[in-house]
Design an enzyme around this catalytic site. Structure first.
Site, PDB file in Angstrom:
ATOM      1  N   GLY A 291      37.136  48.466  48.495  1.00  0.00           N
ATOM      2  CA  GLY A 291      37.809  49.328  47.193  1.00  0.00           C
ATOM      3  C   GLY A 291      37.349  49.942  46.637  1.00  0.00           C
ATOM      4  O   GLY A 291      37.509  50.254  45.322  1.00  0.00           O
TER       5      GLY A 291
ATOM      6  N   ASP B 239      36.636  56.477  41.801  1.00  0.00           N
ATOM      7  CA  ASP B 239      35.565  56.010  43.489  1.00  0.00           C
ATOM      8  C   ASP B 239      34.436  56.107  43.441  1.00  0.00           C
ATOM      9  O   ASP B 239      33.597  57.160  42.420  1.00  0.00           O
ATOM     10  CB  ASP B 239      36.252  57.278  44.254  1.00  0.00           C
ATOM     11  CG  ASP B 239      35.498  57.073  45.527  1.00  0.00           C
ATOM     12  OD1 ASP B 239      34.949  56.658  45.916  1.00  0.00           O
ATOM     13  OD2 ASP B 239      35.479  57.533  46.628  1.00  0.00           O
TER      14      ASP B 239
ATOM     15  N   ARG C  29      31.753  55.254  45.414  1.00  0.00           N
ATOM     16  CA  ARG C  29      31.331  54.517  46.494  1.00  0.00           C
ATOM     17  C   ARG C  29      30.013  55.585  46.206  1.00  0.00           C
ATOM     18  O   ARG C  29      30.033  56.741  46.221  1.00  0.00           O
ATOM     19  CB  ARG C  29      31.435  55.040  47.325  1.00  0.00           C
ATOM     20  CG  ARG C  29      32.435  53.358  48.080  1.00  0.00           C
ATOM     21  CD  ARG C  29      33.852  54.087  49.062  1.00  0.00           C
ATOM     22  NE  ARG C  29      35.194  55.567  48.934  1.00  0.00           N
ATOM     23  CZ  ARG C  29      35.679  55.226  50.237  1.00  0.00           C
ATOM     24  NH1 ARG C  29      36.318  54.684  50.768  1.00  0.00           N
ATOM     25  NH2 ARG C  29      36.365  56.479  49.519  1.00  0.00           N
TER      26      ARG C  29
END
Length: 231
Positions: A102, A135, A137
């Site tokens: 995700g 995001d 990440r």
């Protein structure tokens, strides 16, 4: 500016035969690591003969249980993984399978984000509404894995500019950038448009006439001209 990255090391290498739902098969050497900064159990799939490639082809693939395992049509993750395995098997390189479900928010929160998307939010605003970044990440562990594999100079198979930016900052030379195919369906069109418009993914410049068809040269991949990307 290049950031210093602490060293990781290869923990184990195991050979595993692969077979996808459409019948395509390959074989991968699955590599595990010690010393990864986030302590997650990321793995590298070594495909083809990366040592023989002038420039190993590398895909950073974030885990997607719904797409990779269950074949969800809400995203393009499963088709991208399938494409990457075939292209990298032919050329030689690595799929780094990163446990960042995700966009880094985790499986349960991703499902909560899906519920918000069903009420009209896009994928980025849904993450923000849950108190996350759009995001989250971080690719430091990916850079550690590549350094441990001796792959400090790569061709990056991705439409996401953030992956290349982060890897370059972490000491990985992105000698070439290779776009993935456009895996467009009726169910994921809005998702892909949002990635292009808000995430800067290289999708809108591509012809939808070639959706789902990766750019494959007829022979061994030797350099930028063969791969169809900018050097």
């Amino acid at each position: 500016m290049t950031e210093a990255v602490q060293a990781a090391a290869i923990r184990r290498r195991i050979r595993i035969p692969l077979r996808f739902a459409d019948g395509y098969s390959s074989a991968a050497t699955v590599v595990s690591f010690v010393g990864l900064i986030d302590a997650q159990q990321h793995v590298a799939l070594e495909l083809g003969r990366p040592a023989a490639a002038a420039l190993p082809l590398v895909r950073l693939h974030s885990e997607c249980l719904t797409g990779d395992v269950f074949g969800s049509q809400r995203c393009d993750c499963g088709p991208q993984l399938r494409e990457a395995v075939e292209r990298i098997t032919k050329h030689g390189g690595y799929v780094l399978y990163l446990r960042q479900e995700g966009r880094g928010i985790g499986l349960y929160d991703k499902l909560d984000a899906y519920a918000l998307q069903d009420r009209g939010l896009d994928t980025y605003d849904a993450n923000l509404a849950l108190g996350h970044q759009a995001d989250e990440r971080d690719y430091t562990s990916a850079a550690q894995m590549l350094h441990a594999l001796g792959a400090d100079r790569i061709a990056l198979l991705s439409n996401n500019p953030d992956k290349g930016t982060q890897l370059a900052r972490l000491g990985i030379t992105i000698a070439s950038r290779v776009p993935t195919a456009l895996h467009l369906t009726g169910a994921n069109a809005a998702y892909l448009a949002t990635k292009a418009q808000r995430g800067g993914h290289d999708l809108l410049s591509r012809s939808f006439d070639h959706a789902g068809r990766p750019r494959r040269p007829t022979g061994p991949l030797a350099g930028p001209a063969d791969l169809g990307f900018e050097a």
